[in-house]
Design an enzyme around this catalytic site. Sequence first.
Site, PDB file in Angstrom:
ATOM      1  N   LYS A  12       0.743  -1.296  -0.039  1.00  0.00           N
ATOM      2  CA  LYS A  12      -0.054  -0.152   0.250  1.00  0.00           C
ATOM      3  C   LYS A  12       1.017   1.351  -0.056  1.00  0.00           C
ATOM      4  O   LYS A  12       2.019   1.130   0.440  1.00  0.00           O
ATOM      5  CB  LYS A  12      -0.931   0.098   1.285  1.00  0.00           C
ATOM      6  CG  LYS A  12      -0.214  -0.009   2.564  1.00  0.00           C
ATOM      7  CD  LYS A  12       0.190   1.267   3.272  1.00  0.00           C
ATOM      8  CE  LYS A  12       0.692   1.268   4.567  1.00  0.00           C
ATOM      9  NZ  LYS A  12       1.699   2.291   4.772  1.00  0.00           N
ATOM     10  N   ASP A 144      -2.291  -1.510  10.432  1.00  0.00           N
ATOM     11  CA  ASP A 144      -2.482  -1.573   8.794  1.00  0.00           C
ATOM     12  C   ASP A 144      -3.105  -3.029   8.389  1.00  0.00           C
ATOM     13  O   ASP A 144      -3.253  -2.934   7.139  1.00  0.00           O
ATOM     14  CB  ASP A 144      -0.912  -1.706   8.206  1.00  0.00           C
ATOM     15  CG  ASP A 144      -0.681   0.030   7.895  1.00  0.00           C
ATOM     16  OD1 ASP A 144      -1.392   0.937   8.015  1.00  0.00           O
ATOM     17  OD2 ASP A 144       0.544   0.242   7.737  1.00  0.00           O
TER      18      ASP A 144
HETATM   19  C1  LIG Z   1       2.078   4.377   9.641  1.00  0.00           C
HETATM   20  C2  LIG Z   1       1.171   3.415   9.023  1.00  0.00           C
HETATM   21  O1  LIG Z   1       1.998   2.380   8.189  1.00  0.00           O
HETATM   22  C3  LIG Z   1       0.151   4.238   7.983  1.00  0.00           C
HETATM   23  O2  LIG Z   1      -0.593   3.365   7.395  1.00  0.00           O
HETATM   24  C4  LIG Z   1       0.275   2.688  10.405  1.00  0.00           C
HETATM   25  O3  LIG Z   1      -0.198   3.836  10.942  1.00  0.00           O
HETATM   26  C5  LIG Z   1       1.084   1.823  10.874  1.00  0.00           C
HETATM   27  O4  LIG Z   1       0.523   0.331  11.072  1.00  0.00           O
HETATM   28  P1  LIG Z   1       1.361  -0.725  11.451  1.00  0.00           P
HETATM   29  O5  LIG Z   1       2.723  -0.838  11.212  1.00  0.00           O
HETATM   30  O6  LIG Z   1       0.537  -1.702  11.281  1.00  0.00           O
HETATM   31  O7  LIG Z   1       1.602  -0.226  13.175  1.00  0.00           O
HETATM   32  P2  LIG Z   1       1.263  -1.308  14.364  1.00  0.00           P
HETATM   33  O8  LIG Z   1       2.186  -2.678  14.277  1.00  0.00           O
HETATM   34  O9  LIG Z   1      -0.152  -1.464  14.888  1.00  0.00           O
HETATM   35  O10 LIG Z   1       2.053  -0.375  15.323  1.00  0.00           O
HETATM   36  C6  LIG Z   1       3.414  -0.318  15.469  1.00  0.00           C
HETATM   37  C7  LIG Z   1       3.745   1.016  16.411  1.00  0.00           C
HETATM   38  O11 LIG Z   1       3.172   2.155  15.512  1.00  0.00           O
HETATM   39  C8  LIG Z   1       2.479   3.367  16.561  1.00  0.00           C
HETATM   40  N1  LIG Z   1       1.309   3.466  15.866  1.00  0.00           N
HETATM   41  C9  LIG Z   1       0.825   2.768  14.754  1.00  0.00           C
HETATM   42  C10 LIG Z   1      -0.299   3.330  14.299  1.00  0.00           C
HETATM   43  C11 LIG Z   1      -0.963   4.238  14.863  1.00  0.00           C
HETATM   44  N2  LIG Z   1      -2.116   4.594  14.323  1.00  0.00           N
HETATM   45  N3  LIG Z   1      -0.423   4.968  15.633  1.00  0.00           N
HETATM   46  C12 LIG Z   1       0.671   4.587  16.470  1.00  0.00           C
HETATM   47  O12 LIG Z   1       1.398   5.317  17.326  1.00  0.00           O
HETATM   48  C13 LIG Z   1       2.438   2.320  17.964  1.00  0.00           C
HETATM   49  O13 LIG Z   1       3.812   2.981  18.650  1.00  0.00           O
HETATM   50  C14 LIG Z   1       2.990   0.930  17.415  1.00  0.00           C
HETATM   51  O14 LIG Z   1       3.444   0.589  18.750  1.00  0.00           O
HETATM   52  N1  LIG Z   2       5.948 -11.490   7.251  1.00  0.00           N
HETATM   53  C1  LIG Z   2       6.468 -10.235   7.487  1.00  0.00           C
HETATM   54  N2  LIG Z   2       6.884  -9.611   6.378  1.00  0.00           N
HETATM   55  C2  LIG Z   2       7.572  -8.422   6.777  1.00  0.00           C
HETATM   56  N3  LIG Z   2       7.938  -8.030   8.060  1.00  0.00           N
HETATM   57  C3  LIG Z   2       7.526  -8.653   9.259  1.00  0.00           C
HETATM   58  C4  LIG Z   2       6.812  -9.892   8.773  1.00  0.00           C
HETATM   59  N4  LIG Z   2       6.498 -10.389   9.947  1.00  0.00           N
HETATM   60  C5  LIG Z   2       6.935  -9.688  11.166  1.00  0.00           C
HETATM   61  N5  LIG Z   2       7.489  -8.550  10.172  1.00  0.00           N
HETATM   62  C6  LIG Z   2       8.207  -7.713  11.243  1.00  0.00           C
HETATM   63  O1  LIG Z   2       7.516  -6.287  11.016  1.00  0.00           O
HETATM   64  C7  LIG Z   2       8.471  -5.293  10.669  1.00  0.00           C
HETATM   65  C8  LIG Z   2       7.697  -4.265   9.669  1.00  0.00           C
HETATM   66  O2  LIG Z   2       7.670  -4.969   8.320  1.00  0.00           O
HETATM   67  P1  LIG Z   2       6.687  -4.101   7.161  1.00  0.00           P
HETATM   68  O3  LIG Z   2       7.537  -4.824   6.071  1.00  0.00           O
HETATM   69  O4  LIG Z   2       5.340  -4.419   7.531  1.00  0.00           O
HETATM   70  O5  LIG Z   2       7.231  -2.849   7.540  1.00  0.00           O
HETATM   71  P2  LIG Z   2       6.584  -1.541   7.064  1.00  0.00           P
HETATM   72  O6  LIG Z   2       5.658  -1.622   5.598  1.00  0.00           O
HETATM   73  O7  LIG Z   2       7.270  -0.374   7.420  1.00  0.00           O
HETATM   74  O8  LIG Z   2       5.084  -1.579   7.923  1.00  0.00           O
HETATM   75  P3  LIG Z   2       4.016  -0.531   8.103  1.00  0.00           P
HETATM   76  O9  LIG Z   2       3.837   0.358   6.788  1.00  0.00           O
HETATM   77  O10 LIG Z   2       2.809  -1.274   8.213  1.00  0.00           O
HETATM   78  O11 LIG Z   2       4.405   0.308   9.180  1.00  0.00           O
HETATM   79  C9  LIG Z   2       9.618  -5.874   9.931  1.00  0.00           C
HETATM   80  O12 LIG Z   2      10.844  -5.075  10.143  1.00  0.00           O
HETATM   81  C10 LIG Z   2       9.454  -7.235  10.604  1.00  0.00           C
HETATM   82  O13 LIG Z   2      10.533  -7.232  11.971  1.00  0.00           O
END
Ligand SMILES: C[C@](O)(CO)[C@H](O)COP(=O)(O)OP(=O)(O)OC[C@H]1O[C@@H](n2ccc(N)nc2=O)[C@H](O)[C@@H]1O
Ligand SMILES: Nc1ncnc2c1ncn2[C@@H]1O[C@H](COP(=O)(O)OP(=O)(O)OP(=O)(O)O)[C@@H](O)[C@H]1O
Length: 282
Positions: A12, A144
């Site tokens: 996304k 997400d």
């Molecule tokens: C930045 C985005 O990717 C935008 O789409 C999302 O809000 C992040 O979503 P995500 O990676 O699924 O996040 P989560 O795994 O639920 O949270 C990771 C960390 O990001 C912070 N977090 C996340 C989402 C949100 N709305 N507020 C937050 O403050 C929290 O500190 C949490 O501990």
């Molecule tokens: N199947 C998986 N694929 C990718 N990362 C994973 C997976 N399972 C656990 N993780 C953990 O989740 C972290 C975030 O990975 P991801 O690829 O979703 O990053 P991101 O795109 O920055 O996430 P977001 O946009 O949701 O914040 C990785 O650094 C890893 O430690």
Amino acid sequence: MCDKRAWLSPAKLNLFLYITGRRADGYHNLQTLFQFIDYSDSLYFDRRQDDKICLQTEFTLVPHDDNLIIKSANMLLTYMRQSQADFRPPFGIDITIDKKLPMGGGLGGGSSNAATTLIALNQLWQLGLSTPVLMQIGQKLGADVPIFIFGLSAFAQGIGDELVAIDVPEKWYLVVKPNVEIATAKIFNAPSLKRDSVTRRIDELLTTPFNNDCEPTVRALYPQIDDLINRLSQFAPTRLTGTGSCIFSECNTQEQAMQLQQHLAGEDVVCFIAKGINQLCR
Ligand SMILES: C[C@](O)(CO)[C@H](O)COP(=O)(O)OP(=O)(O)OC[C@H]1O[C@@H](n2ccc(N)nc2=O)[C@H](O)[C@@H]1O
Ligand SMILES: Nc1ncnc2c1ncn2[C@@H]1O[C@H](COP(=O)(O)OP(=O)(O)OP(=O)(O)O)[C@@H](O)[C@H]1O
């Protein structure tokens, strides 16, 4: 073998992302526009003779049981056992993944893998759970995850889980992953993060130039990202997705995206060209 097909797990982009406040639990309220792109991991689900769920692809930095693919399968089992104490899956599954999406890039790869796993197991095990129920289960794994189960480009509020489907122009994007991974929590915890955007109506947001409130903080912390956005912005609107580290340049045609990519030849970045898609085929 129960299923040889590839289950796509796409990325996304956050076309805009505004942070409107911080909640008591530390999460942030957002207003964001999610757009899927046609650049995906592929997951494969193969029937096992026992009832184990095993990820057969090794992730060097993520232990097996911490992988969102395994966590989502376990979450689904927990949900099923809450309503049927003696629930047992009809068969175990070996899962393999062809991982294309960079990790820690703001493309939602881990969340997308979790969503695809929930959707696939619901279908393969014939559980009959509805999309809203799968979204509820997915939300416990990450903010997400629900959008990838919803499957339609959407305007999101709350922590990113209150979704309204919206058709956006399906543009071409040059997506650039600088040589850095960014932990989402690091940016959401940064003292400099702008967290006080005014809550606006969707029609106003769609007619105002798009921005990402995480971008100034990320650009200040990572000079390579700042430099890339400065340079690419001369040719096409360029922004951060999520909390980074990926940036994307918005193009009207594939050719324009390919020309733009030539400006990065020989640089220490990974980049790819992808098209926006408003509806995921499942
Ligand atoms: C930045 C985005 O990717 C935008 O789409 C999302 O809000 C992040 O979503 P995500 O990676 O699924 O996040 P989560 O795994 O639920 O949270 C990771 C960390 O990001 C912070 N977090 C996340 C989402 C949100 N709305 N507020 C937050 O403050 C929290 O500190 C949490 O501990
Ligand atoms: N199947 C998986 N694929 C990718 N990362 C994973 C997976 N399972 C656990 N993780 C953990 O989740 C972290 C975030 O990975 P991801 O690829 O979703 O990053 P991101 O795109 O920055 O996430 P977001 O946009 O949701 O914040 C990785 O650094 C890893 O430690």
